[in-house]
Write a protein that holds these residues in place. Structure first.
Motif, PDB file in Angstrom:
ATOM      1  N   LYS A 124      40.293  43.103  28.904  1.00 33.99           N
ATOM      2  CA  LYS A 124      41.390  42.181  28.587  1.00 33.99           C
ATOM      3  C   LYS A 124      42.662  42.487  29.365  1.00 33.99           C
ATOM      4  CE  LYS A 124      41.460  39.288  24.636  1.00 33.99           C
ATOM      5  NZ  LYS A 124      40.662  39.347  23.450  1.00 33.99           N
ATOM      6  N   ASP A 125      43.054  43.765  29.420  1.00 28.47           N
ATOM      7  CA  ASP A 125      44.334  44.071  30.073  1.00 28.47           C
ATOM      8  C   ASP A 125      44.229  43.925  31.589  1.00 28.47           C
ATOM      9  OD1 ASP A 125      42.635  46.048  29.364  1.00 28.47           O
ATOM     10  OD2 ASP A 125      44.091  47.682  29.455  1.00 28.47           O
ATOM     11  N   ALA A 126      43.024  44.147  32.132  1.00 27.72           N
ATOM     12  CA  ALA A 126      42.831  43.935  33.561  1.00 27.72           C
ATOM     13  C   ALA A 126      43.006  42.461  33.885  1.00 27.72           C
ATOM     14  CB  ALA A 126      41.443  44.405  33.983  1.00 27.72           C
ATOM     15  N   ALA A 127      42.435  41.614  33.038  1.00 27.82           N
ATOM     16  CA  ALA A 127      42.552  40.171  33.241  1.00 27.82           C
ATOM     17  C   ALA A 127      44.003  39.734  33.134  1.00 27.82           C
ATOM     18  CB  ALA A 127      41.697  39.423  32.218  1.00 27.82           C
ATOM     19  N   LEU A 128      44.707  40.314  32.169  1.00 28.17           N
ATOM     20  CA  LEU A 128      46.119  39.989  31.963  1.00 28.17           C
ATOM     21  C   LEU A 128      46.946  40.369  33.187  1.00 28.17           C
ATOM     22  CD1 LEU A 128      47.004  38.784  29.263  1.00 28.17           C
ATOM     23  CD2 LEU A 128      48.096  40.971  28.745  1.00 28.17           C
ATOM     24  N   ALA A 129      46.681  41.570  33.696  1.00 30.13           N
ATOM     25  CA  ALA A 129      47.412  42.041  34.870  1.00 30.13           C
ATOM     26  C   ALA A 129      47.120  41.128  36.062  1.00 30.13           C
ATOM     27  CB  ALA A 129      47.004  43.476  35.188  1.00 30.13           C
ATOM     28  N   ARG A 130      45.853  40.756  36.198  1.00 31.07           N
ATOM     29  CA  ARG A 130      45.450  39.893  37.300  1.00 31.07           C
ATOM     30  C   ARG A 130      46.148  38.532  37.203  1.00 31.07           C
ATOM     31  NH1 ARG A 130      43.781  39.302  42.401  1.00 31.07           N
ATOM     32  NH2 ARG A 130      42.367  37.542  42.672  1.00 31.07           N
ATOM     33  N   ALA A 131      46.227  37.984  35.991  1.00 30.51           N
ATOM     34  CA  ALA A 131      46.877  36.685  35.811  1.00 30.51           C
ATOM     35  C   ALA A 131      48.347  36.772  36.196  1.00 30.51           C
ATOM     36  CB  ALA A 131      46.739  36.225  34.356  1.00 30.51           C
ATOM     37  N   LEU A 132      49.019  37.859  35.775  1.00 34.58           N
ATOM     38  CA  LEU A 132      50.433  38.028  36.119  1.00 34.58           C
ATOM     39  C   LEU A 132      50.615  38.148  37.625  1.00 34.58           C
ATOM     40  CD1 LEU A 132      51.631  40.426  33.288  1.00 34.58           C
ATOM     41  CD2 LEU A 132      52.298  38.061  33.665  1.00 34.58           C
ATOM     42  N   GLU A 133      49.706  38.913  38.254  1.00 39.11           N
ATOM     43  CA  GLU A 133      49.756  39.090  39.695  1.00 39.11           C
ATOM     44  C   GLU A 133      49.643  37.742  40.410  1.00 39.11           C
ATOM     45  OE1 GLU A 133      46.615  41.730  40.934  1.00 39.11           O
ATOM     46  OE2 GLU A 133      46.590  40.806  42.924  1.00 39.11           O
ATOM     47  N   LEU A 134      48.670  36.921  39.956  1.00 39.00           N
ATOM     48  CA  LEU A 134      48.470  35.624  40.594  1.00 39.00           C
ATOM     49  C   LEU A 134      49.646  34.691  40.352  1.00 39.00           C
ATOM     50  CD1 LEU A 134      46.238  34.243  42.252  1.00 39.00           C
ATOM     51  CD2 LEU A 134      45.611  36.463  41.366  1.00 39.00           C
ATOM     52  N   LEU A 135      50.193  34.723  39.131  1.00 36.73           N
ATOM     53  CA  LEU A 135      51.348  33.865  38.846  1.00 36.73           C
ATOM     54  C   LEU A 135      52.515  34.254  39.753  1.00 36.73           C
ATOM     55  CD1 LEU A 135      51.301  33.431  34.962  1.00 36.73           C
ATOM     56  CD2 LEU A 135      50.735  31.764  36.714  1.00 36.73           C
ATOM     57  N   ASN A 136      52.659  35.557  40.001  1.00 33.34           N
ATOM     58  CA  ASN A 136      53.667  35.999  40.954  1.00 33.34           C
ATOM     59  C   ASN A 136      53.380  35.445  42.336  1.00 33.34           C
ATOM     60  OD1 ASN A 136      55.819  37.534  39.940  1.00 33.34           O
ATOM     61  ND2 ASN A 136      54.389  39.171  39.386  1.00 33.34           N
ATOM     62  N   GLU A 137      52.093  35.503  42.701  1.00 36.76           N
ATOM     63  CA  GLU A 137      51.700  35.061  44.029  1.00 36.76           C
ATOM     64  C   GLU A 137      51.984  33.576  44.240  1.00 36.76           C
ATOM     65  OE1 GLU A 137      47.800  35.811  46.599  1.00 36.76           O
ATOM     66  OE2 GLU A 137      47.980  37.207  44.915  1.00 36.76           O
ATOM     67  N   VAL A 138      51.844  32.767  43.184  1.00 37.80           N
ATOM     68  CA  VAL A 138      52.146  31.339  43.333  1.00 37.80           C
ATOM     69  C   VAL A 138      53.609  31.056  43.011  1.00 37.80           C
ATOM     70  CG1 VAL A 138      49.793  30.595  42.885  1.00 37.80           C
ATOM     71  CG2 VAL A 138      51.383  30.774  40.980  1.00 37.80           C
ATOM     72  N   GLN A 139      54.418  32.111  43.013  1.00 39.91           N
ATOM     73  CA  GLN A 139      55.870  32.005  42.871  1.00 39.91           C
ATOM     74  C   GLN A 139      56.324  31.334  41.583  1.00 39.91           C
ATOM     75  OE1 GLN A 139      56.387  29.947  46.550  1.00 39.91           O
ATOM     76  NE2 GLN A 139      55.124  31.565  47.440  1.00 39.91           N
ATOM     77  N   ILE A 140      55.693  31.750  40.470  1.00 39.51           N
ATOM     78  CA  ILE A 140      56.154  31.286  39.163  1.00 39.51           C
ATOM     79  C   ILE A 140      57.227  32.256  38.695  1.00 39.51           C
ATOM     80  CG2 ILE A 140      55.497  31.042  36.751  1.00 39.51           C
ATOM     81  CD1 ILE A 140      53.967  28.980  37.897  1.00 39.51           C
ATOM     82  N   PRO A 141      58.445  31.784  38.442  1.00 42.66           N
ATOM     83  CA  PRO A 141      59.453  32.697  37.914  1.00 42.66           C
ATOM     84  C   PRO A 141      59.130  33.070  36.462  1.00 42.66           C
ATOM     85  CG  PRO A 141      60.332  30.467  38.127  1.00 42.66           C
ATOM     86  CD  PRO A 141      58.931  30.425  38.632  1.00 42.66           C
ATOM     87  N   ASP A 142      59.383  34.302  36.111  1.00 45.52           N
ATOM     88  CA  ASP A 142      59.194  34.789  34.737  1.00 45.52           C
ATOM     89  C   ASP A 142      57.777  34.538  34.206  1.00 45.52           C
ATOM     90  OD1 ASP A 142      59.705  35.923  32.351  1.00 45.52           O
ATOM     91  OD2 ASP A 142      61.259  34.520  31.721  1.00 45.52           O
ATOM     92  N   PRO A 143      56.765  35.081  34.891  1.00 45.16           N
ATOM     93  CA  PRO A 143      55.371  34.798  34.505  1.00 45.16           C
ATOM     94  C   PRO A 143      55.030  35.226  33.075  1.00 45.16           C
ATOM     95  CG  PRO A 143      55.467  36.439  36.269  1.00 45.16           C
ATOM     96  CD  PRO A 143      56.849  35.924  36.089  1.00 45.16           C
TER      97      PRO A 143
END
Lengths: 293, 336
Positions: A124-143
C-alpha cells in the motif's frame, strides 16, 4: 522497423445483430517505445480498435476475426480472466473525457493506487509513494491534498493530468490514448499533449494515439495509420505521410486542415474515387440484391 | 459541519407536521360515525348513563375544547388513557412499538437484500436471455400486494410445508428473560440465540410478505440505474485496470447507482411500516399495527390518536434519516 510490441492482424469487429462489420480486416504494428497515430473521421472506427485491444468493446459488437498480439502473446485466445489481468497489468487507457472518467463518489488517491495494489500486488505505501511521484511528474500542485479530494473538487485539465498520472503509474508497456485532448480547452490541450509526449519519451512506453487531429499526430507520433469506414487505407511514417500522402483520402484529409487565412478552402469533400473504392465494398451485398431484382 | 442547522430545521418542520397530523386525526375520528361510549355500555343503557360516561371522558365538550385539553396534556407527555384497555396510551404504545420496529427492520433488511441481489444479478446477466427471467421475477413480486403474499406464504410455509411459525411473536412455552420489549435485539445481546431463532422464525413470513413488493421495486429501479451507470467512462476505465465484472459493478457502479434507490427506499419504508397494520393482523403479531386495528374497532379515540401520532413521528424521522444518509453517500451534496 524492429519487432512490433503490439501487432493487430486482420481484426474484424462486427455488429452482433446485423453482422455488419465496423472494422474490416484491420492490421497495424506498433514497435516498443514508439508512438503510432490512429487518425480518421468520426465513426471510422479509431476508438473501436483501442477498445478491442483493451477488451472493452460495447455489448452490441463482437470480434469476428483476427489476432491481437501484445508482447508476443495473443490476447483473443486467452481465457477471459487471464486476459483481463494481463491487459490490466501491461496496458493503460488515457480516456477522452476527464470529467466522466473518474468515479464521482470515490477519492482520487485510491483511484490511482488501486490497480497497483489489487492487480499488481504492490504494498500500500509503495503504491501511495508511486502515486505521489507521478502526480508530481504531471505537475499537480499539492498532490497530497489532491489525493484526498473528490473529482468534483478538481478542474478538468487537472483531472486529465490525474488520469495521465494514473495511466503511467503502473509502468504499462502500452498506453492507449483515446482522443485525450478533445474534451479540453484549447489552451489546456497543448499542455496535456506535451505532458503525454514527455512522459511517453521518459518512460519509453509504446503509445497508440487515437485522434482526428493531424496537427496533434505530427507532433507526437512516429507512424500513423489512416482509417476510413473501418479500413486502414494508409499506414506510413509521419514524415512520408505529410510530404507525400499516397491515398487520395489522405490527401483530402490533409487538405481539410483549417487554414486561417482561407477557411473556406479547407472544406474539401471526400474524393469520389475513395467513396467508390470503399463503399463499393460496403454496399456490395445491396448492389448484388439490386442486380437480382 | 453544515449538517446541524439543516437537521435542526428539519426537526422543526417535523413538529409542525406532527401538529397537523394531530389536528386532522383528532377531528376525523370525532366526525365519522361511531361512538366509543356506545361500545362500552350494554344495550339498553339509559340516557343518563350515556351522559354521565360522556362527561367522564370529556366527549360532551366541543371538539375545539377537547382538542385544547388533549394537546396541552400531550405537550406534558400525557397522551390520555385508553378507553378499551384502561391504561395510559403512552405506555401501551411504547410497549408495542419495539415489536413493530423489529418486524419492519427485518422486513427492510430482507427487501434490500433481495432487491440488491435481483439488481446485481440482472446487471451481470444484462443482454443475455436470463435477464428477462430477472425482470419476470420482479414483475411477479410487484404484481401482488403484501397481504396477498402473506396469505400465499401462510398457505405454502405454514400449511402445506410448515417450516415457520404462522402466528404470534414468540413461542408461548419459552421462558422469557427480557427486560425490554426489543426481544430480538435483547436476545442477540444476551447471546440467547435459541430465542433469536424462535423470534426470527415467527417474524420471517410476515417480514417476507412485506419485503417482496419492496424488493421488487428496489430491484427494478436499481437494475435500471446500474445498467445506465455501467456505460459510464469511469466504469469502463476500471475494467481496463483488470478488475472483474463483479468488482466493477459493486465497487464502481453501485455507490453511484444506488442514490435514487435510496430515496425510494426511504419513501417505501414508510409504506412498509403502514403495511404492518394488516400484516400483523394476519399473523396475530402483537405489534402496534395489530393494536391499531383493535383501537379502531373499539373506537378507542385516545389510543387511535396516540398510535397515529407515533406512526407520523416514525415516518418523518425515517425521511430525515434517508435525507441525511443521502448526503453522506454523495460527496457532491456534502459541501453544498
Amino acid at each position: 522497423m524492429m519487432k512490433p510490441f503490439l501487432s493487430i492482424k486482420n481484426l474484424t469487429v462486427s455488429l452482433k445483430s446485423s453482422k455488419e462489420p465496423l472494422l474490416r480486416s484491420v492490421s497495424l504494428d506498433l514497435a516498443a517505445g514508439n508512438v503510432l497515430g490512429l487518425v480518421g473521421e468520426s465513426g471510422a472506427g479509431k476508438s473501436m480498435i483501442g477498445k478491442a485491444i483493451l477488451g472493452i468493446l460495447p455489448q452490441a459488437v463482437e470480434i469476428t476475426a483476427g489476432e491481437i498480439w501484445l508482447n508476443d502473446q495473443e490476447l483473443l485466445r486467452k481465457p477471459a480472466k487471464e486476459r483481463r489481468k494481463f491487459i490490466g497489468a501491461s496496458t493503460a487507457l488515457i480516456p477522452q473525457d476527464p470529467l466522466t472518467a473518474l468515479n464521482p463518489s470515490r477519492r482520487i488517491g485510491p483511484q490511482i493506487t488501486e490497480r497497483l495494489v489489487d492487480i499488481l500486488d504492490w504494498k500500500k505505501d509503495a503504491a501511495l509513494a508511486r502515486a505521489l511521484e507521478l502526480l508530481n511528474e504531471v505537475q499537480i500542485p499539492d498532490p497530497e491534498r489532491v489525493m484526498h479530494s473528490y473529482p468534483h473538487e478538481i478542474s478538468g485539465g487537472m483531472r486529465q493530468r490525474i488520469l495521465i498520472a494514473s495511466a503511467f503509474a503502473a509502468n504499462p508497456k502500452l498506453i492507449i490514448a483515446d482522443e485525450p485532448t478533445t474534451a479540453l480547452d484549447v489552451t489546456v490541450q497543448k499542455q496535456i499533449l506535451h505532458l503525454i509526449a514527455d512522459l511517453q519519451a521518459r518512460h519509453q512506453t509504446s503509445l497508440l494515439f487515437v485522434t482526428h487531429d493531424l496537427g496533434v499526430v505530427s507532433k507526437v507520433c512516429q507512424h500513423l495509420s489512416v482509417l476510413y469506414a473501418g479500413k486502414v487505407i494508409e499506414a506510413s511514417e509521419i514524415r512520408d505521410f505529410f510530404k507525400n500522402p499516397k491515398h487520395p483520402y489522405s490527401r483530402a484529409l490533409l487538405a481539410a486542415t483549417p487554414k486561417y487565412n482561407d477557411p473556406a478552402s479547407s472544406l474539401t469533400p471526400v474524393p469520389e474515387e475513395v467513396i467508390a473504392e470503399v463503399e463499393a465494398e460496403i454496399f456490395a451485398p445491396r448492389t448484388e440484391c439490386s442486380h437480382v431484382n | 459541519m453544515s449538517l446541524f442547522p439543516t437537521i435542526f430545521l428539519r426537526l422543526l418542520t417535523t413538529l409542525i407536521t406532527l401538529f397537523g397530523v394531530a389536528v386532522i386525526i383528532f377531528v376525523i375520528i370525532r366526525v365519522v360515525p361511531g361512538n366509543p361510549i356506545a361500545m362500552m355500555l350494554p344495550p339498553g343503557a339509559t340516557d343518563a348513563d350515556i351522559q354521565r360516561l360522556q362527561a367522564l371522558y370529556g366527549f360532551d365538550k366541543s371538539i375545539l375544547e377537547q382538542f385544547l385539553i388533549w394537546i396541552s396534556d400531550v405537550v406534558r407527555g400525557d397522551f390520555g388513557t385508553s378507553i378499551s384497555l384502561r391504561q395510559p396510551v403512552l405506555n401501551l404504545v411504547l410497549e408495542r412499538l419495539p415489536a413493530t420496529l423489529e418486524l419492519s427492520i427485518i422486513a427492510l433488511i430482507l427487501a434490500v437484500a433481495i432487491g440488491l441481489t435481483l439488481a446485481i444479478t440482472g446487471t451481470r446477466l444484462r443482454g443475455s436471455r436470463f435477464e428477462s427471467l430477472i425482470d419476470m421475477t420482479n414483475g411477479i413480486a410487484l404484481s401482488l400486494p403484501d397481504f396477498l403474499w402473506a396469505l400465499l406464504l401462510i398457505l405454502l410455509f405454514g400449511v402445506l410445508w410448515p417450516l415457520f411459525h404462522i402466528s404470534g411473536r414468540i413461542s408461548p412455552a419459552l421462558d422469557l428473560p427480557f427486560t425490554s420489549q426489543f426481544y430480538l435485539f435483547e436476545s442477540l445481546l444476551r447471546l440467547r440465540l435459541d430465542l433469536s431463532l424462535d423470534l426470527l422464525s415467527h417474524m420471517f413470513m410476515p417480514a417476507l410478505a412485506m419485503a417482496i413488493p419492496l424488493a421488487a421495486i428496489i430491484g427494478q429501479l436499481l437494475k435500471q440505474s446500474l445498467k445506465e451507470t455501467m456505460h459510464l467512462d469511469y466504469v469502463t476505465l476500471s475494467r481496463t485496470k483488470g478488475y472483474s465484472e463483479n468488482h466493477v459493478i459493486i465497487r464502481e457502479a453501485l455507490p453511484n447507482a444506488i442514490l435514487p434507490t435510496l430515496t425510494l427506499i426511504g419513501v417505501q419504508f414508510t409504506f412498509l411500516i403502514g403495511g404492518t397494520v394488516i400484516i400483523e393482523r394476519l399473523f396475530s403479531y402483537e405489534g402496534l399495527g395489530n393494536m391499531a386495528i383493535d383501537a379502531v374497532i373499539n373506537r378507542d379515540l385516545p389510543l387511535i390518536q396516540g398510535i397515529v401520532i407515533l406512526f407520523a413521528l416514525i415516518f418523518t424521522l425515517v425521511n430525515l434519516i434517508v435525507d441525511m444518509s443521502y448526503a453522506l453517500l454523495n460527496p457532491r451534496l456534502r459541501h453544498a
